[in-house]
Design a protein around this motif. Structure first.
Motif, PDB file in Angstrom:
ATOM      1  N   TYR A  78       6.729  -9.178   9.142  1.00 55.12           N
ATOM      2  CA  TYR A  78       8.003  -8.842   9.784  1.00 55.12           C
ATOM      3  C   TYR A  78       8.510  -7.485   9.291  1.00 55.12           C
ATOM      4  O   TYR A  78       8.915  -6.623  10.084  1.00 55.12           O
ATOM      5  CB  TYR A  78       9.014  -9.947   9.480  1.00 55.12           C
ATOM      6  N   ASN A  79       8.488  -7.294   7.990  1.00 52.53           N
ATOM      7  CA  ASN A  79       9.012  -6.055   7.412  1.00 52.53           C
ATOM      8  C   ASN A  79       8.203  -4.829   7.835  1.00 52.53           C
ATOM      9  O   ASN A  79       8.751  -3.742   8.033  1.00 52.53           O
ATOM     10  CB  ASN A  79       9.042  -6.155   5.888  1.00 52.53           C
ATOM     11  N   GLU A  80       6.886  -4.990   7.958  1.00 53.46           N
ATOM     12  CA  GLU A  80       6.059  -3.854   8.374  1.00 53.46           C
ATOM     13  C   GLU A  80       6.403  -3.434   9.802  1.00 53.46           C
ATOM     14  O   GLU A  80       6.513  -2.242  10.095  1.00 53.46           O
ATOM     15  CB  GLU A  80       4.573  -4.197   8.256  1.00 53.46           C
ATOM     16  N   TYR A  81       6.599  -4.407  10.674  1.00 53.87           N
ATOM     17  CA  TYR A  81       6.968  -4.074  12.050  1.00 53.87           C
ATOM     18  C   TYR A  81       8.364  -3.460  12.124  1.00 53.87           C
ATOM     19  O   TYR A  81       8.637  -2.609  12.975  1.00 53.87           O
ATOM     20  CB  TYR A  81       6.906  -5.314  12.935  1.00 53.87           C
ATOM     21  N   MET A  82       9.243  -3.915  11.252  1.00 51.39           N
ATOM     22  CA  MET A  82      10.620  -3.412  11.288  1.00 51.39           C
ATOM     23  C   MET A  82      10.799  -2.145  10.453  1.00 51.39           C
ATOM     24  O   MET A  82      11.850  -1.524  10.476  1.00 51.39           O
ATOM     25  CB  MET A  82      11.584  -4.485  10.767  1.00 51.39           C
ATOM     26  N   GLY A  83       9.762  -1.770   9.690  1.00 52.20           N
ATOM     27  CA  GLY A  83       9.842  -0.568   8.865  1.00 52.20           C
ATOM     28  C   GLY A  83      10.831  -0.687   7.735  1.00 52.20           C
ATOM     29  O   GLY A  83      11.414   0.301   7.296  1.00 52.20           O
ATOM     30  N   LYS A  84      11.023  -1.904   7.223  1.00 47.52           N
ATOM     31  CA  LYS A  84      12.072  -2.122   6.223  1.00 47.52           C
ATOM     32  C   LYS A  84      11.643  -1.677   4.828  1.00 47.52           C
ATOM     33  O   LYS A  84      12.401  -1.068   4.093  1.00 47.52           O
ATOM     34  CB  LYS A  84      12.461  -3.603   6.189  1.00 47.52           C
ATOM     35  N   ASP A  85      10.405  -2.021   4.440  1.00 49.89           N
ATOM     36  CA  ASP A  85       9.980  -1.780   3.065  1.00 49.89           C
ATOM     37  C   ASP A  85       9.175  -0.487   2.944  1.00 49.89           C
ATOM     38  O   ASP A  85       8.385  -0.137   3.822  1.00 49.89           O
ATOM     39  CB  ASP A  85       9.118  -2.945   2.563  1.00 49.89           C
ATOM     40  N   LYS A  86       9.340   0.201   1.818  1.00 51.74           N
ATOM     41  CA  LYS A  86       8.540   1.387   1.533  1.00 51.74           C
ATOM     42  C   LYS A  86       7.122   0.993   1.140  1.00 51.74           C
ATOM     43  O   LYS A  86       6.210   1.812   1.195  1.00 51.74           O
ATOM     44  CB  LYS A  86       9.201   2.210   0.425  1.00 51.74           C
ATOM     45  N   GLN A  87       6.969  -0.244   0.699  1.00 51.41           N
ATOM     46  CA  GLN A  87       5.642  -0.747   0.379  1.00 51.41           C
ATOM     47  C   GLN A  87       5.549  -2.185   0.850  1.00 51.41           C
ATOM     48  O   GLN A  87       6.555  -2.807   1.170  1.00 51.41           O
ATOM     49  CB  GLN A  87       5.383  -0.681  -1.127  1.00 51.41           C
ATOM     50  N   CYS A  88       4.341  -2.707   0.941  1.00 49.25           N
ATOM     51  CA  CYS A  88       4.144  -4.070   1.408  1.00 49.25           C
ATOM     52  C   CYS A  88       4.963  -5.043   0.575  1.00 49.25           C
ATOM     53  O   CYS A  88       4.998  -4.951  -0.659  1.00 49.25           O
ATOM     54  CB  CYS A  88       2.655  -4.426   1.332  1.00 49.25           C
ATOM     55  N   TYR A  89       5.627  -5.961   1.240  1.00 48.37           N
ATOM     56  CA  TYR A  89       6.460  -6.956   0.559  1.00 48.37           C
ATOM     57  C   TYR A  89       5.661  -7.747  -0.464  1.00 48.37           C
ATOM     58  O   TYR A  89       6.194  -8.192  -1.479  1.00 48.37           O
ATOM     59  CB  TYR A  89       7.058  -7.898   1.608  1.00 48.37           C
ATOM     60  N   LEU A  90       4.367  -7.888  -0.234  1.00 51.19           N
ATOM     61  CA  LEU A  90       3.513  -8.690  -1.115  1.00 51.19           C
ATOM     62  C   LEU A  90       2.935  -7.882  -2.273  1.00 51.19           C
ATOM     63  O   LEU A  90       2.304  -8.459  -3.168  1.00 51.19           O
ATOM     64  CB  LEU A  90       2.353  -9.285  -0.308  1.00 51.19           C
ATOM     65  N   TYR A  91       3.139  -6.571  -2.269  1.00 55.30           N
ATOM     66  CA  TYR A  91       2.417  -5.693  -3.199  1.00 55.30           C
ATOM     67  C   TYR A  91       2.571  -6.110  -4.658  1.00 55.30           C
ATOM     68  O   TYR A  91       1.576  -6.299  -5.371  1.00 55.30           O
ATOM     69  CB  TYR A  91       2.893  -4.252  -3.007  1.00 55.30           C
ATOM     70  N   GLU A  92       3.807  -6.249  -5.121  1.00 51.14           N
ATOM     71  CA  GLU A  92       4.021  -6.578  -6.534  1.00 51.14           C
ATOM     72  C   GLU A  92       3.500  -7.970  -6.875  1.00 51.14           C
ATOM     73  O   GLU A  92       2.999  -8.207  -7.977  1.00 51.14           O
ATOM     74  CB  GLU A  92       5.508  -6.470  -6.880  1.00 51.14           C
ATOM     75  N   HIS A  93       3.603  -8.907  -5.912  1.00 49.77           N
ATOM     76  CA  HIS A  93       3.115 -10.258  -6.158  1.00 49.77           C
ATOM     77  C   HIS A  93       1.589 -10.275  -6.261  1.00 49.77           C
ATOM     78  O   HIS A  93       1.019 -10.930  -7.134  1.00 49.77           O
ATOM     79  CB  HIS A  93       3.573 -11.196  -5.038  1.00 49.77           C
TER      80      HIS A  93
END
Length: 414
Positions: A354-369
């Motif tokens: 969702y965030n990638e399509y909406m352009g919300k995060d500067k990096q993947c929401y899952l990156y740190e996890h």
């Protein structure tokens, strides 16, 4: 954008069943060495989870999230390699898509944290902006005018969810007390203006908030309940009386809830496909939705009942709710993921999509996890182009979802 309910000490990702807490957790949440304030924060966020799976508004919001991502995926098939950003969804051919997305925002209302001095008035007014999108819709917003300002604060579902969770947290679990803060004190402030006899009856306010979330337009429903109580001069001893009195008068709200509940299986199957590693999330969420539907129909005050218990016993009732509905995915400050009886770590994947399509995060929401859990396929693309992980022989969580829906090799232009 994602709607995050509260962001200071913790947050609940509405419609995705993920709680993030700014504290260190352990496998047994009740043995995490919480301070009293930490535990109150956990209660607050868990109440949002219960609202999400046991109320009309919460269930509809989840179904809408699934439909929005499904629309994004469908539109992506129209492009060979590069998926344009942003996707222009009003050209998708899906009937009323823009109207539905605007209506979702309208019902949600304002959630900006704001400390105010005073309330001037609360008005139910025809919304001129939504009228431009849905002509003749005759939709009215509940507007809180404050501090002699021209532009109001829109009282909607976000206010009601936050006010309800805040009142339980602060009154029964020693949470931080707030005064004249929006959205946390919004239900109380609206009551002061429209039904002053309820001032101080925080238990009744919480019960009315819970009932209001059984309506699509929760803000308007809350005001109508207040007006009814004022005109009829009704007095209630506790939340049970509120629930029993109004359940007979608003059966259509439960009909709406049942319709939304019946849609959840398809929504769950899309976001967490059962024939994939997402199956544990699928099974868990289906079970929680079934339980939510059963207990909501039996107890109108399922959540607000906490306000009826003395402080010395309310934790026991809360723990019973946690045993019944289990834990959603819990993310702590170290990016560790905890859950109850099954692995819910993949519950975070649709948020990343969702965030990638909406352009919300500067990096993947899952990156740190993924970085913390040492995912074996962790690589250079993970941070800013997770869709490229779908081309790997072994798939990361994002790549798993991307590949399942046959988007291998397609990239979102940023």
């Amino acid at each position: 954008m994602l709607d995050l309910l509260r962001e200071d000490y913790g947050e609940y990702v509405l419609g995705f069943f993920v709680i993030s807490l700014d504290m260190q957790l352990s496998e047994d949440i009740f043995q995490s060495g919480f301070t009293r304030e930490d535990f109150a924060t956990f209660v607050h966020e868990y109440i949002h989870f219960l609202q999400n799976i046991t109320t009309t508004y919460g269930v509809v919001y989840f179904n809408d999230n699934s439909k929005i991502i499904q629309l994004f995926i469908s539109e992506s098939y129209k492009h060979d390699e590069r998926i344009p950003y942003p996707l222009i969804v009003d050209e998708s051919g899906v009937e009323n898509v823009i109207e539905e997305m605007e209506l979702r925002s309208f019902y949600y209302g304002n959630c900006e944290q704001k400390r105010i001095h005073h309330i001037n008035e609360v008005k139910v007014e025809k919304d001129e902006i939504i009228e431009l999108v849905i002509p003749g819709g005759n939709l009215e917003s509940v507007n809180i005018y404050y501090d002699d300002k021209e532009y109001p604060y829109c009282f909607g579902a976000a206010c009601i969810q936050e006010s309800m969770a805040y009142l339980i947290e602060s009154e029964k679990f020693y949470g931080i007390k707030r005064t004249n803060e929006l959205p946390y004190n919004s239900c109380e402030l609206v009551c002061q203006k429209l039904c002053p006899d309820l001032e101080g009856r925080k238990d009744i306010i919480v019960a009315l908030a819970e009932l209001s979330l059984m309506h699509y337009h929760s803000g308007k429903m809350f005001v109508e309940l207040l007006e009814y109580i004022k005109v009829k001069e009704k007095k209630f001893k506790n939340t049970i009386e509120v629930a029993e009195y109004f359940k007979e008068k608003i059966p259509h709200l439960f009909d709406n809830y049942e319709r939304a509940y019946r849609e959840t299986k398809d929504s769950i199957d899309f976001l967490y496909p059962s024939e994939t590693p997402f199956v544990s999330v699928n099974d868990w969420l289906n079970e929680m939705m079934i339980k939510g539907f059963h207990f909501r129909n039996e107890y109108c005050n399922l959540i607000s009942r906490m306000m009826d218990f003395p402080t010395t016993y309310v934790k026991e009732y809360f723990e019973e709710l946690v045993k019944l509905f289990e834990m959603p995915a819990l993310s702590d400050k170290n990016c560790d993921i905890y859950s109850g009886n099954c692995d819910l770590s993949l519950a975070l994947v649709p948020i990343a999509v969702y965030n990638e399509y909406m352009g919300k995060d500067k990096q993947c929401y899952l990156y740190e996890h993924c970085k913390k859990s040492k995912v074996s396929v962790f690589g250079d693309n993970c941070k800013n182009a997770p869709w490229l992980q779908s081309l790997q022989e072994r798939l990361c969580p994002f790549g798993l979802f991307w590949s399942y829906y046959s988007l291998d090799g397609k990239s979102i232009e940023k």
